[in-house]
Design a protein around this motif. Structure first.
Motif, PDB file in Angstrom:
ATOM      1  N   UNK A   1       9.012  42.985 -19.139  1.00  0.00           N
ATOM      2  CA  UNK A   1       7.900  42.562 -19.988  1.00  0.00           C
ATOM      3  C   UNK A   1       8.419  42.107 -21.346  1.00  0.00           C
ATOM      4  N   UNK A   2       9.313  42.897 -21.929  1.00  0.00           N
ATOM      5  CA  UNK A   2       9.847  42.567 -23.250  1.00  0.00           C
ATOM      6  C   UNK A   2      10.637  41.265 -23.233  1.00  0.00           C
ATOM      7  N   UNK A   3      11.458  41.082 -22.200  1.00  0.00           N
ATOM      8  CA  UNK A   3      12.308  39.887 -22.162  1.00  0.00           C
ATOM      9  C   UNK A   3      11.473  38.623 -21.950  1.00  0.00           C
ATOM     10  N   UNK A   4      10.387  38.711 -21.189  1.00  0.00           N
ATOM     11  CA  UNK A   4       9.514  37.548 -21.017  1.00  0.00           C
ATOM     12  C   UNK A   4       8.747  37.229 -22.296  1.00  0.00           C
ATOM     13  N   UNK A   5       8.409  38.269 -23.044  1.00  0.00           N
ATOM     14  CA  UNK A   5       7.773  38.039 -24.342  1.00  0.00           C
ATOM     15  C   UNK A   5       8.733  37.306 -25.275  1.00  0.00           C
ATOM     16  N   UNK A   6       9.999  37.718 -25.265  1.00  0.00           N
ATOM     17  CA  UNK A   6      11.021  37.062 -26.098  1.00  0.00           C
ATOM     18  C   UNK A   6      11.223  35.608 -25.663  1.00  0.00           C
ATOM     19  N   UNK A   7      11.274  35.378 -24.328  1.00  0.00           N
ATOM     20  CA  UNK A   7      11.446  34.017 -23.811  1.00  0.00           C
ATOM     21  C   UNK A   7      10.298  33.123 -24.266  1.00  0.00           C
ATOM     22  N   UNK A   8       9.074  33.647 -24.168  1.00  0.00           N
ATOM     23  CA  UNK A   8       7.901  32.867 -24.573  1.00  0.00           C
ATOM     24  C   UNK A   8       7.921  32.520 -26.043  1.00  0.00           C
ATOM     25  N   UNK A   9       8.236  33.507 -26.894  1.00  0.00           N
ATOM     26  CA  UNK A   9       8.271  33.280 -28.345  1.00  0.00           C
ATOM     27  C   UNK A   9       9.417  32.343 -28.720  1.00  0.00           C
ATOM     28  N   UNK A  10      10.601  32.584 -28.120  1.00  0.00           N
ATOM     29  CA  UNK A  10      11.767  31.745 -28.428  1.00  0.00           C
ATOM     30  C   UNK A  10      11.504  30.282 -28.102  1.00  0.00           C
ATOM     31  N   UNK A  11      10.866  30.032 -26.969  1.00  0.00           N
ATOM     32  CA  UNK A  11      10.611  28.651 -26.570  1.00  0.00           C
ATOM     33  C   UNK A  11       9.557  27.961 -27.416  1.00  0.00           C
ATOM     34  N   UNK A  12       8.810  28.722 -28.213  1.00  0.00           N
ATOM     35  CA  UNK A  12       7.829  28.116 -29.113  1.00  0.00           C
ATOM     36  C   UNK A  12       8.445  27.679 -30.435  1.00  0.00           C
ATOM     37  N   UNK A  13       9.731  27.997 -30.648  1.00  0.00           N
ATOM     38  CA  UNK A  13      10.409  27.503 -31.850  1.00  0.00           C
ATOM     39  C   UNK A  13      10.359  25.976 -31.836  1.00  0.00           C
ATOM     40  N   UNK A  14       9.903  25.340 -32.929  1.00  0.00           N
ATOM     41  CA  UNK A  14       9.694  23.881 -32.916  1.00  0.00           C
ATOM     42  C   UNK A  14      10.984  23.077 -33.046  1.00  0.00           C
TER      43      UNK A  14
ATOM     44  N   UNK B   1      16.977  43.848 -12.076  1.00  0.00           N
ATOM     45  CA  UNK B   1      16.404  43.334 -13.321  1.00  0.00           C
ATOM     46  C   UNK B   1      16.945  41.942 -13.627  1.00  0.00           C
ATOM     47  N   UNK B   2      18.249  41.724 -13.400  1.00  0.00           N
ATOM     48  CA  UNK B   2      18.849  40.408 -13.652  1.00  0.00           C
ATOM     49  C   UNK B   2      18.247  39.351 -12.730  1.00  0.00           C
ATOM     50  N   UNK B   3      18.052  39.712 -11.461  1.00  0.00           N
ATOM     51  CA  UNK B   3      17.439  38.771 -10.513  1.00  0.00           C
ATOM     52  C   UNK B   3      16.002  38.439 -10.904  1.00  0.00           C
ATOM     53  N   UNK B   4      15.242  39.467 -11.301  1.00  0.00           N
ATOM     54  CA  UNK B   4      13.854  39.246 -11.695  1.00  0.00           C
ATOM     55  C   UNK B   4      13.772  38.463 -13.001  1.00  0.00           C
ATOM     56  N   UNK B   5      14.765  38.648 -13.866  1.00  0.00           N
ATOM     57  CA  UNK B   5      14.803  37.863 -15.097  1.00  0.00           C
ATOM     58  C   UNK B   5      14.955  36.385 -14.779  1.00  0.00           C
ATOM     59  N   UNK B   6      15.880  36.054 -13.875  1.00  0.00           N
ATOM     60  CA  UNK B   6      16.077  34.649 -13.538  1.00  0.00           C
ATOM     61  C   UNK B   6      14.919  34.109 -12.706  1.00  0.00           C
ATOM     62  N   UNK B   7      14.265  34.982 -11.938  1.00  0.00           N
ATOM     63  CA  UNK B   7      13.045  34.560 -11.250  1.00  0.00           C
ATOM     64  C   UNK B   7      11.970  34.215 -12.278  1.00  0.00           C
ATOM     65  N   UNK B   8      11.942  34.965 -13.372  1.00  0.00           N
ATOM     66  CA  UNK B   8      10.993  34.693 -14.454  1.00  0.00           C
ATOM     67  C   UNK B   8      11.287  33.344 -15.102  1.00  0.00           C
ATOM     68  N   UNK B   9      12.570  33.047 -15.294  1.00  0.00           N
ATOM     69  CA  UNK B   9      12.962  31.756 -15.876  1.00  0.00           C
ATOM     70  C   UNK B   9      12.562  30.617 -14.935  1.00  0.00           C
ATOM     71  N   UNK B  10      12.787  30.830 -13.634  1.00  0.00           N
ATOM     72  CA  UNK B  10      12.395  29.814 -12.653  1.00  0.00           C
ATOM     73  C   UNK B  10      10.877  29.612 -12.667  1.00  0.00           C
ATOM     74  N   UNK B  11      10.131  30.697 -12.796  1.00  0.00           N
ATOM     75  CA  UNK B  11       8.664  30.625 -12.871  1.00  0.00           C
ATOM     76  C   UNK B  11       8.237  29.826 -14.104  1.00  0.00           C
ATOM     77  N   UNK B  12       8.924  30.056 -15.217  1.00  0.00           N
ATOM     78  CA  UNK B  12       8.673  29.327 -16.462  1.00  0.00           C
ATOM     79  C   UNK B  12       8.854  27.822 -16.236  1.00  0.00           C
TER      80      UNK B  12
END
Length: 369
Positions: A147-160, A60-71
């Motif tokens: 899924x939940x952590x990517x949703x949080x990443x997406x919302x967090x990064x939309x903070x202006x 899960x930790x590896x896939x999380x950082x893969x998600x960040x890299x994808x972002x």
């Protein structure tokens, strides 16, 4: 997010973009693996072997950082559409940063590059949630977490708050309205600092009231504040140097030294006399390199008389050159990247001038008053 970080190692290349891992990544990788393996998975999927929890935690930790890299890759792919070169992507304790060699050419490009990151995270949220619907047991738990952590990443990064993606979207809107990139950057960075301070004080409040995550919020707030402050200062510097060429700031009347001089002569007749931090080394009109106090400090004083400049000077490198027509801000960026205090302007084998960090700093100090 865009930026840069020291202390990172290259682990591979994707689409021609170097992927680096900062040393802080290993810290958070261990923490995430530990928390998932000892808290999240045992509670969500009880009665499994301990080894299974640790394997899924690491996965899960590896896939999380893969998600960040994808972002970050999403930012870079869109940036490349606007002919912006990408130096690298770095994964670190707070996520990832993509380092771009230039700013977006116009507000729409800024908006599209910025929004690509959160959209990619929302895409991963949908993808992992869809996968979770087709599996069961502990694997379902794993994909629901992703899924939940990517949703949080997406919302967090939309903070202006600049330099978050939402802050860059805000900069694009402000830039589009006032037609001033520097003003838009400074206003967005100002909002970013206020949001960062909110994180810090809310985290402090959480610590005193026993709400979990207070320390983490304070760290995030501190990171965002320093990043926003750095962005503000960089924008102010870019504004002061806008339209200024290397030829406008370079030193033309150079004092050269011969490679045959002893260090004693150089110290007494050049460094002490003129007070400069370095001198070009020239022989028969040909520029060879530079000698600075740094090279001299490495030689014992009793050896000054017998040691010649040619034995210790820094031989010239191509990356220490710059054109007289180049922008002064590009010269400063090159000096910071190469960790040198000066660049040379050459014409053939001879040297036309020097541009130094101190010279740029003096100019900015005068203009900024």
């Amino acid at each position: 997010m865009n930026g840069s970080l020291q202390g990172a190692w290259k682990i591979g290349t994707v689409m021609g973009i170097p992927i680096r891992v900062h040393f802080t990544w290993f810290i958070v990788f261990g923490l995430i693996t530990w928390s998932l393996s000892t808290l999240y998975f045992p509670k969500a999927a009880p009665d499994l072997p301990v080894t299974s929890y640790w394997l899924k935690g690491a996965l899960a930790a590896l896939l999380l950082f893969a998600s960040v890299a994808f972002h970050e890759l999403a930012h870079c792919i869109v940036a490349k559409r606007y002919k912006i070169s990408i130096e690298s992507i770095t994964l670190f304790i707070f996520g990832g940063v993509s380092r771009m060699k230039s700013e977006p050419p116009h507000p729409r490009a800024e908006f599209n590059i910025a929004i690509a990151g959160p959209l990619s995270s929302f895409f991963l949220y949908a993808l992992f949630y869809f996968i979770s619907m087709g599996v069961s047991g502990s694997m379902k738990t794993l994909f629901i977490y992703l899924a939940q952590i990517n949703l949080i990443i997406g919302i967090f990064n939309l903070i202006p708050g600049f330099p978050l993606d939402g802050g860059r979207v805000l900069r694009a809107i402000l830039w589009s309205k006032n037609k001033n990139f520097f003003s838009a950057t400074q206003k967005a960075a100002g909002v970013g600092r206020k949001i960062a301070l909110f994180f810090v004080f809310f985290g402090l409040f959480s610590l005193f009231t026993g709400v979990p995550g207070g320390l983490w919020l304070m760290l995030i707030g501190w990171f965002l504040f320093t990043a926003a402050q750095a962005s503000y200062q960089q924008s102010a510097l870019q504004e002061y140097l806008f339209g200024v060429k290397v030829k406008d700031l370079m030193v033309r009347d150079l004092i050269n030294v011969s490679p045959s001089l002893s260090l004693e002569e150089v110290v007494n007749n050049y460094f002490l006399k003129y007070g400069y931090g370095g001198f070009p080394v020239v022989e028969d009109g040909k520029y060879l390199g530079i000698i600075t106090l740094k090279e001299i400090k490495g030689i014992p004083k009793n050896a000054f008389e017998d040691t010649r400049v040619r034995e210790v000077y820094l031989k010239h490198k191509k990356q220490w050159e710059i054109s007289a027509e180049a922008e002064a801000i590009k010269a400063l960026e090159s000096m910071l990247r190469e960790d040198t205090g000066r660049l040379v302007v050459k014409k053939g084998a001879s040297i036309q001038g020097l541009i130094t960090r101190n010279g740029i700093a003096r100019y900015v100090q005068i203009i900024g008053k």
